[in-house]
Design an enzyme around this catalytic site. Sequence first.
Site, short mmCIF file in Angstrom:
data_model
loop_
_atom_site.label_atom_id
_atom_site.label_comp_id
_atom_site.label_asym_id
_atom_site.label_seq_id
_atom_site.Cartn_x
_atom_site.Cartn_y
_atom_site.Cartn_z
N HIS A 139 0.88 -1.19 0.00
CA HIS A 139 0.00 0.00 0.00
C HIS A 139 0.91 1.23 0.00
CE1 HIS A 139 -3.44 2.46 0.63
NE2 HIS A 139 -3.76 2.17 1.89
N HIS A 199 -2.12 -2.61 -9.61
CA HIS A 199 -3.18 -2.06 -8.75
C HIS A 199 -4.31 -3.05 -8.64
CE1 HIS A 199 -5.98 0.79 -6.97
NE2 HIS A 199 -4.91 1.47 -6.65
N ASP A 233 2.37 5.66 -6.68
CA ASP A 233 3.61 5.67 -5.92
C ASP A 233 4.85 5.72 -6.83
OD1 ASP A 233 2.44 5.58 -3.38
OD2 ASP A 233 1.98 3.46 -3.68
N ARG A 247 -18.05 -6.94 10.37
CA ARG A 247 -17.67 -8.22 10.97
C ARG A 247 -17.96 -9.32 9.96
NH1 ARG A 247 -16.89 -13.31 12.27
NH2 ARG A 247 -16.63 -13.74 14.47
#
Length: 376
Positions: free
Chosen positions: A224, A263, A314, A358
Amino acid sequence: MTEIHKGLAGVVVDTTAISKVNPETNSLLYRGYPVQELAANCTFEEVAYLLWHGELPTPVQLAEFETLERSLRPLDAAVKRVIDELPLTAHPMDVVRTAVSVIGAMDATLTEPGGIADPELNQKRAIYLFAQLPTIVAYDQRRRRDEQLIEPREDLGFSANFLHMTFGDVPDLVVVNAFDVSMILYAEHSFNASTFASRVVTSTLADLYSAVTAGIGALKGPLHGGANEAVMHVFEEIGTAELVGLWLDRALEEKRKIMGFGHRVYKSGDSRVPTMKAALDTLIAEYDRPDLIELYDELEKQMTERKNILPNLDYPSGPAYHLTGFDTEMFTPLFVAARITGWTAHIAEQLASNALIRPLSEYNGPAERHVTERSL
Ligand code: CMC
């Protein structure tokens, strides 16, 4: 057999009105606006306001926001003391995460009745962290170079002040603009891993600082946000454009992931790359570093030809931060300073229509057995 969605790939878990990533059209919208248009026409402060409030600010709203943000930049003595205590072996992401924890621990409004989930208090906390993070990052960068803290200046915008606090002067407009563009592009990206981590924590009704520190933890990893730092290490490892082929042969043979490429959502190119690449080009010209762009272009060319894997944000932002003068390990904290806007917008959105996050799992361990049956 239950269908498993490893890594939640392709799973839509909720709605969001904050941003839209469209891999088919290779586009990214913040609150409906194409991110390229925002980068070309707005400051990072205006984009932060948009992400939080859903609309770009009027001149009066912007002036009010800027005055408030500028007044919140100086670090509290307790935050400075804790940073000073941290060893220089600590990664800057751990320093940022710790500083946010300290700020959270000192926020007495969290213990007021209803203080954790109050939307107005959370908005104040978001602006406070937005204002504090550049000072934290600049302070950490300077202490690593054995330099004194430079106090923030109220007459400068977010990016000019950030660079001033880090380097001691206000760089040329071209450098400030490139940095501001990177902040805008890094600000928000729907349900990426760190934002989702923040939403998971928020869904338990824990406080905003807990959610933000979870986001920072998730962002640190090289799959990430840590990729912008890792890209620079790749460039340093390769050395020059002529050596790309040899280096890539070995890296692919070793089945290494090439940092800054690929990606989960975009398959035909990250929508933010052309804008950041244009900003990088201005820095290459400013600092006269054609060697760096040759290496950049060659690795991109070979990754495209040999693997058909395209760069992500990035890839251009790593060398852009390097040229701006930041130490490589500071790159991911810069991402934090930008993504705090997206995280806190998502925290507010999660709280506004909360459901505990959850999911389920398919058990594949040993069949039921009993303690009395064990062989001693
Ligand atoms: N280098 C080499 N091979 C790659 C790369 C890469 N960067 N990315 C994907 N692949 C290959 C991968 O090996 C796999 O091949 P195969 O099917 O033969 O096993 C295939 O492409 C699918 O990859 P995946 O890892 O299953 O795909 P994913 O959607 O889970 O991964 C990713 C997305 C970003 C984790 C991955 O592309 C990656 O690790 N990239 C390098 C790290 C990076 O640059 N991260 C930044 C992400 S974007 C911005 C941000 O969040 O900061």
